[in-house]
Design a protein around this motif. Sequence first.
Motif, PDB file in Angstrom:
ATOM      1  N   UNK B  21       0.836  -1.206   0.000  1.00 43.64           N
ATOM      2  CA  UNK B  21       0.000   0.000   0.000  1.00 43.64           C
ATOM      3  C   UNK B  21       0.872   1.258   0.000  1.00 43.64           C
ATOM      4  N   UNK B  22       1.954   1.232   0.754  1.00 45.20           N
ATOM      5  CA  UNK B  22       2.854   2.394   0.802  1.00 45.20           C
ATOM      6  C   UNK B  22       3.573   2.598  -0.516  1.00 45.20           C
ATOM      7  N   UNK B  25       1.087   4.145  -2.708  1.00 41.92           N
ATOM      8  CA  UNK B  25       0.841   5.528  -2.305  1.00 41.92           C
ATOM      9  C   UNK B  25       1.936   6.448  -2.827  1.00 41.92           C
ATOM     10  N   UNK B  26       3.184   5.971  -2.775  1.00 41.93           N
ATOM     11  CA  UNK B  26       4.281   6.859  -3.169  1.00 41.93           C
ATOM     12  C   UNK B  26       4.475   6.912  -4.675  1.00 41.93           C
ATOM     13  N   UNK B  27       4.158   5.834  -5.376  1.00 40.02           N
ATOM     14  CA  UNK B  27       4.397   5.807  -6.817  1.00 40.02           C
ATOM     15  C   UNK B  27       3.165   6.088  -7.647  1.00 40.02           C
ATOM     16  N   UNK B  28       2.006   6.021  -7.051  1.00 43.51           N
ATOM     17  CA  UNK B  28       0.789   6.207  -7.839  1.00 43.51           C
ATOM     18  C   UNK B  28       0.327   4.891  -8.447  1.00 43.51           C
ATOM     19  N   UNK B  53      -5.470  -7.793  -1.465  1.00 45.93           N
ATOM     20  CA  UNK B  53      -5.867  -6.402  -1.235  1.00 45.93           C
ATOM     21  C   UNK B  53      -6.917  -5.951  -2.246  1.00 45.93           C
ATOM     22  N   UNK B  56     -10.536  -6.949  -1.548  1.00 43.22           N
ATOM     23  CA  UNK B  56     -11.210  -6.154  -0.532  1.00 43.22           C
ATOM     24  C   UNK B  56     -11.303  -4.681  -0.898  1.00 43.22           C
ATOM     25  N   UNK B  58      -8.901  -2.457  -1.476  1.00 42.39           N
ATOM     26  CA  UNK B  58      -7.854  -1.512  -1.056  1.00 42.39           C
ATOM     27  C   UNK B  58      -6.903  -1.201  -2.197  1.00 42.39           C
ATOM     28  N   UNK B  69      -3.108   0.289  -8.554  1.00 41.02           N
ATOM     29  CA  UNK B  69      -3.040   1.526  -7.773  1.00 41.02           C
ATOM     30  C   UNK B  69      -3.940   1.380  -6.554  1.00 41.02           C
ATOM     31  N   UNK B  70      -3.864   2.337  -5.660  1.00 37.64           N
ATOM     32  CA  UNK B  70      -4.692   2.287  -4.450  1.00 37.64           C
ATOM     33  C   UNK B  70      -6.156   2.375  -4.827  1.00 37.64           C
ATOM     34  N   UNK B  72     -10.494   2.620  -3.969  1.00 40.98           N
ATOM     35  CA  UNK B  72     -11.427   3.469  -3.228  1.00 40.98           C
ATOM     36  C   UNK B  72     -11.798   2.878  -1.876  1.00 40.98           C
ATOM     37  N   UNK B  74      -9.842   1.891   0.304  1.00 45.78           N
ATOM     38  CA  UNK B  74      -8.933   2.503   1.258  1.00 45.78           C
ATOM     39  C   UNK B  74      -9.430   3.885   1.651  1.00 45.78           C
ATOM     40  N   UNK B  75      -9.886   4.615   0.647  1.00 47.02           N
ATOM     41  CA  UNK B  75     -10.401   5.962   0.888  1.00 47.02           C
ATOM     42  C   UNK B  75     -11.650   5.877   1.756  1.00 47.02           C
TER      43      UNK B  75
END
Lengths: 259, 259
Positions: B21-22, B25-28, B53, B56, B58, B69-70, B72, B74-75
């Motif tokens: 996830x990180x 988050x950092x790379x898009x 992930x 579910x 995330x 990518x991340x 929704x 997660x949001x």
Amino acid sequence: MSNSVQPESPVQSVDRAVTILEILASRGEAGVTEIAAELGVHKSTAFRLVAALELRGLVEQPGERGKYRLGLGLVRLAGAATVRLDLSQQSRPVCERLAVAVAETINVAILDVDAAVNIEQVLGPSAITTHNWVGQRTPLHATSSGKVLLAYLPEPALTQRLAEPLERFTARTVTDPARLRKQLDAARKDGYACTVEELETGLNAVAAPVFAHNGQVVAAISASGPSFRLAKPRLAEVAKAVRDAAGEVSGRLGYVPAR
Amino acid sequence: MSNSVQPESPVQSVDRAVTILEILASRGEAGVTEIAAELGVHKSTAFRLVAALELRGLVEQPGERGKYRLGLGLVRLAGAATVRLDLSQQSRPVCERLAVAVAETINVAILDVDAAVNIEQVLGPSAITTHNWVGQRTPLHATSSGKVLLAYLPEPALTQRLAEPLERFTARTVTDPARLRKQLDAARKDGYACTVEELETGLNAVAAPVFAHNGQVVAAISASGPSFRLAKPRLAEVAKAVRDAAGEVSGRLGYVPAR
DNA sequence: CATAATGTTGCGCCATGAGCAACAGCGTGC
DNA sequence: GCACGCTGTTGCTCATGGCGCAACATTATG
């Protein structure tokens, strides 16, 4: 055994960890025994899953013992996703208008460690090539977007970046750190940065910074085209349009420029 | 083996999933091979962690294959944390004033699947009991908060809820769905709902809805007390005070009522 | 069109995640 | 203040879930 209405997760403990996050999202707070009961696992299992999430900041424990709740690490992760989503949504229409206005290829790039990564591209009507830059990493010192992203790095990070040799791509690539620094100073002052056949022979570009609501530079918008077309004095006109477009996207992201 | 500067995670695969996830988050965006390289695991391992992930929500995959990518989900999780934090912070002072004004026990409840869950409680000066409702799940049809939360459910969700038998707690519990619907209609019209000895003999309550900025009902604020005290005509006065307090909290959350 | 790279899957093995038992700490009632 | 019950936490052992390998499918590139 996971929820019977869903396909089975390939990693059970990750699935359980996500369920814990959902439990905490819906209840606000929960203790180990409560989480274990809802997950259908032993409380030592629940305890270790929660501890793994806590170690990474996705879960936090207000007291020394007792109830857990969602942590700020989760909000930070989601924030990264939200900023990227917002940036794409806000920049798209602005870039489409800019592409028409300047008749060149428009890109949005973000900083990723030691490269500029293009996340959005709009082709102008006069585009010679359909080269797709999205997803590509480009060198910071040899692209206009890269120079913009470098210009707004914190000084220690910039120093570290420039301590490493700058790769030459063409005869015109700027490989002298002092000369590059001067260009970055000028970029901050002018509000845009240019490259003239520094990445590829025959390719020019100009980029401007996109600011987030908190004043940080989160992206660069650039226009690029063949050198014979995108040269002085037209380059300055295009630079102004790009700077204005980047300013508009910044505004949409909640940035209020200092006066 | 996890990052050597951190204490070792009690669940390695959860730790790896969070690292993914990180990275996103950092790379898009990132592909399986890239994630595997950064995690230091086999790409089939990375693939399965990402798939867990993704299942579910995330993480998501824009195309049929390729970059991730991340997601929704997660949001939404983080949003739950953010809304809850905001709701608690905004409602606390309002509930404290309300408790003093009406001299009854005040609660804030949110909807959790098929129950009302109390997340905040303020005792009035005349409180007979120190019963702590926080964290407790109460039945929707037999509590004032529950009726408010039911009243603002989307119709399909309400129909589904009322398709199941309604449990009787006292002689006065409303177990007829049609009669309950009429009470919910009245609740929307009046701006509050009441229960009179429907959960426990001798216990009355009145609740009003809290709206978020987008018009959705995110919570109910209630006042409860013994039937001999919290009865007509005083019940109507307390109802008005609760409705006004809930309106104030709604305003603090950014809700602008329709005129 | 051939090749390389990436994403995905089946399978067997072992390292990890899990449960058990026990302990520590806290809240509650007398 | 003490006993009891409950919750959170930890050490240990072992069964299984997570892992890597090999192979295959798909896509991108020269």
